[in-house]
Scaffold this motif. Sequence first.
Motif, PDB file in Angstrom:
ATOM      1  N   MET A   1     -27.430 -15.164  -6.285  1.00 31.64           N
ATOM      2  CA  MET A   1     -27.933 -16.534  -6.436  1.00 31.64           C
ATOM      3  C   MET A   1     -28.994 -16.876  -5.386  1.00 31.64           C
ATOM      4  N   TRP A   2     -28.619 -16.770  -4.113  1.00 32.02           N
ATOM      5  CA  TRP A   2     -29.612 -17.023  -3.078  1.00 32.02           C
ATOM      6  C   TRP A   2     -29.514 -15.965  -1.998  1.00 32.02           C
ATOM      7  N   HIS A   3     -30.642 -15.769  -1.320  1.00 30.58           N
ATOM      8  CA  HIS A   3     -30.769 -14.693  -0.347  1.00 30.58           C
ATOM      9  C   HIS A   3     -31.570 -15.185   0.852  1.00 30.58           C
ATOM     10  N   VAL A   4     -31.297 -14.623   1.995  1.00 33.92           N
ATOM     11  CA  VAL A   4     -32.044 -14.935   3.205  1.00 33.92           C
ATOM     12  C   VAL A   4     -33.240 -13.991   3.285  1.00 33.92           C
ATOM     13  N   PRO A   5     -34.451 -14.518   3.434  1.00 37.16           N
ATOM     14  CA  PRO A   5     -35.622 -13.636   3.528  1.00 37.16           C
ATOM     15  C   PRO A   5     -35.538 -12.713   4.741  1.00 37.16           C
ATOM     16  N   ASP A   6     -36.136 -11.551   4.625  1.00 35.11           N
ATOM     17  CA  ASP A   6     -36.259 -10.629   5.741  1.00 35.11           C
ATOM     18  C   ASP A   6     -37.436 -11.116   6.602  1.00 35.11           C
ATOM     19  N   TRP A   7     -37.141 -12.105   7.422  1.00 38.49           N
ATOM     20  CA  TRP A   7     -38.191 -12.851   8.130  1.00 38.49           C
ATOM     21  C   TRP A   7     -37.605 -13.366   9.440  1.00 38.49           C
ATOM     22  N   VAL A   8     -38.266 -13.112  10.533  1.00 40.19           N
ATOM     23  CA  VAL A   8     -37.785 -13.560  11.838  1.00 40.19           C
ATOM     24  C   VAL A   8     -38.135 -15.030  12.023  1.00 40.19           C
ATOM     25  N   LEU A   9     -37.101 -15.863  12.204  1.00 37.50           N
ATOM     26  CA  LEU A   9     -37.283 -17.303  12.318  1.00 37.50           C
ATOM     27  C   LEU A   9     -36.885 -17.802  13.694  1.00 37.50           C
ATOM     28  N   PRO A  10     -37.488 -18.898  14.147  1.00 40.56           N
ATOM     29  CA  PRO A  10     -37.046 -19.504  15.399  1.00 40.56           C
ATOM     30  C   PRO A  10     -35.619 -20.044  15.263  1.00 40.56           C
ATOM     31  N   ASP A  11     -34.936 -20.213  16.375  1.00 42.12           N
ATOM     32  CA  ASP A  11     -33.608 -20.810  16.354  1.00 42.12           C
ATOM     33  C   ASP A  11     -33.669 -22.189  15.704  1.00 42.12           C
ATOM     34  N   GLY A  12     -32.689 -22.462  14.846  1.00 41.95           N
ATOM     35  CA  GLY A  12     -32.610 -23.775  14.227  1.00 41.95           C
ATOM     36  C   GLY A  12     -33.356 -23.911  12.915  1.00 41.95           C
ATOM     37  N   VAL A  13     -34.041 -22.849  12.469  1.00 43.87           N
ATOM     38  CA  VAL A  13     -34.753 -22.878  11.186  1.00 43.87           C
ATOM     39  C   VAL A  13     -34.033 -21.954  10.215  1.00 43.87           C
ATOM     40  N   ARG A  14     -33.779 -22.442   9.007  1.00 48.61           N
ATOM     41  CA  ARG A  14     -33.128 -21.641   7.979  1.00 48.61           C
ATOM     42  C   ARG A  14     -33.999 -21.589   6.725  1.00 48.61           C
ATOM     43  N   ALA A  15     -33.898 -20.490   6.021  1.00 49.35           N
ATOM     44  CA  ALA A  15     -34.670 -20.322   4.787  1.00 49.35           C
ATOM     45  C   ALA A  15     -33.897 -19.459   3.810  1.00 49.35           C
ATOM     46  N   VAL A  16     -34.055 -19.745   2.515  1.00 54.07           N
ATOM     47  CA  VAL A  16     -33.469 -18.924   1.464  1.00 54.07           C
ATOM     48  C   VAL A  16     -34.401 -18.910   0.260  1.00 54.07           C
ATOM     49  N   TYR A  17     -34.207 -17.909  -0.594  1.00 52.50           N
ATOM     50  CA  TYR A  17     -34.842 -17.922  -1.909  1.00 52.50           C
ATOM     51  C   TYR A  17     -33.760 -17.579  -2.924  1.00 52.50           C
ATOM     52  N   THR A  18     -33.919 -18.080  -4.139  1.00 52.65           N
ATOM     53  CA  THR A  18     -32.918 -17.841  -5.175  1.00 52.65           C
ATOM     54  C   THR A  18     -33.446 -16.843  -6.200  1.00 52.65           C
ATOM     55  N   ASP A  19     -32.501 -16.308  -6.994  1.00 55.49           N
ATOM     56  CA  ASP A  19     -32.876 -15.487  -8.144  1.00 55.49           C
ATOM     57  C   ASP A  19     -32.216 -16.092  -9.387  1.00 55.49           C
ATOM     58  N   ARG A  20     -32.162 -15.357 -10.481  1.00 55.05           N
ATOM     59  CA  ARG A  20     -31.623 -15.897 -11.726  1.00 55.05           C
ATOM     60  C   ARG A  20     -30.161 -15.510 -11.961  1.00 55.05           C
ATOM     61  N   ILE A  21     -29.570 -14.767 -11.054  1.00 61.18           N
ATOM     62  CA  ILE A  21     -28.235 -14.210 -11.251  1.00 61.18           C
ATOM     63  C   ILE A  21     -27.157 -15.259 -11.011  1.00 61.18           C
ATOM     64  N   GLY A  22     -26.188 -15.347 -11.946  1.00 58.89           N
ATOM     65  CA  GLY A  22     -25.123 -16.330 -11.855  1.00 58.89           C
ATOM     66  C   GLY A  22     -25.549 -17.648 -12.474  1.00 58.89           C
ATOM     67  N   GLY A  23     -24.828 -18.709 -12.154  1.00 52.64           N
ATOM     68  CA  GLY A  23     -25.205 -20.027 -12.649  1.00 52.64           C
ATOM     69  C   GLY A  23     -24.674 -20.351 -14.021  1.00 52.64           C
ATOM     70  N   ASP A  24     -24.966 -21.573 -14.471  1.00 48.97           N
ATOM     71  CA  ASP A  24     -24.404 -22.118 -15.701  1.00 48.97           C
ATOM     72  C   ASP A  24     -25.362 -22.153 -16.885  1.00 48.97           C
ATOM     73  N   SER A  25     -26.615 -21.790 -16.686  1.00 50.61           N
ATOM     74  CA  SER A  25     -27.603 -21.901 -17.762  1.00 50.61           C
ATOM     75  C   SER A  25     -27.464 -20.781 -18.781  1.00 50.61           C
ATOM     76  N   LEU A  26     -27.721 -21.121 -20.034  1.00 57.40           N
ATOM     77  CA  LEU A  26     -27.647 -20.166 -21.139  1.00 57.40           C
ATOM     78  C   LEU A  26     -29.039 -19.635 -21.464  1.00 57.40           C
ATOM     79  N   PRO A  27     -29.138 -18.509 -22.194  1.00 56.82           N
ATOM     80  CA  PRO A  27     -30.438 -17.964 -22.572  1.00 56.82           C
ATOM     81  C   PRO A  27     -31.301 -19.005 -23.284  1.00 56.82           C
TER      82      PRO A  27
END
Length: 240
Positions: A1-27
Motif C-alpha cells: 500500500m505505502w512505502h518509504v522512499p529510499d531517500w535520506v531525510l532530515p530529522d522530523g521529516v517523513r515521506a511515503v508513496y503508495t502503490d495500487r496493492i490492497g485497498g477496497d476499490s474494484l476493477p
Amino acid sequence: MWHVPDWVLPDGVRAVYTDRIGGDSLPPFDGFNLGAHVGDAVAAVDANRHRLVRGLGLQQPVQWLEQVHGTDVVTLPATAALPVADAAFSCQNGIACAVMTADCLPVLLCNEAGTQVAAAHAGWRGLCDGVLESVLSEFECPGAAIRAWIGPAIGPQAFEVGSDVRQQFMAVDAEAATAFKVHGDRYLADLPRLAQQRLNRLGVNRVTLSGLCTYQHPERFFSYRRDGRCGRQASLIWLD
C-alpha cells in the motif's frame, strides 16, 4: 500500500508513496485507489483514504488538491476544501503535502533544516511551464539547501511524445535535448531526467530518483497512458 522512499531525510521529516496493492476499490481501479475524480465508488475511495491516514498516524485528513497540470502552489493549511493547485507547501507539523499521479512525476521536497516541505505534481506540461520553479519560490532558503525526491512515473522507455514537446522544453533549456531519444518520427522523453535538469538549474543538487516506471509495472502502479481508466497513487511528505 505505502512505502518509504529510499531517500535520506532530515530529522522530523517523513515521506511515503503508495502503490495500487490492497485497498477496497474494484476493477479497473483495483485496489488502493486514492483518486476521487476517476469514477471509482465514493465509499471505496473514502475507505482507502481513511486507511492511509490511520496507517500513517496522521493527526488530520490529507489535504488533497484539484490538479490541473498547472503551476499554482497552495500553502497548507488551505482555506478551500479542494484547492486548485499542482503543488502544496507547508511549514506546520502534522499537515501532509500530497499529490496524486498515474504517470506524471511526483516530486517531494524539503529543506535541510527540516522545517519546510512541499509536494509537486509535474506532468510534462506543468514541468515545462514551471511548477518546480513555483514551489521552490516558497522555500526560505537557496536551492542548495533543498533536497528533492522524484517518485514513480512513466519511464523513458515508454513516454512517447511529439517534436512539439521537445521544442517547448528546449525553448527553456537547450540541455533538455539530451532527455529526448528519437523514436521513429517521434521521441521518447525522459521525464525524471527533465525534472532533475530543471532542479539542478535552480540550484537543487541533492536529487534522488526512485527509478520506478508506472507504465512497466501494471501489477504495482496505476498508469493512465497504459490503461486509460484507472486509479491514482499518491506521494506525501510532512513534518512529524
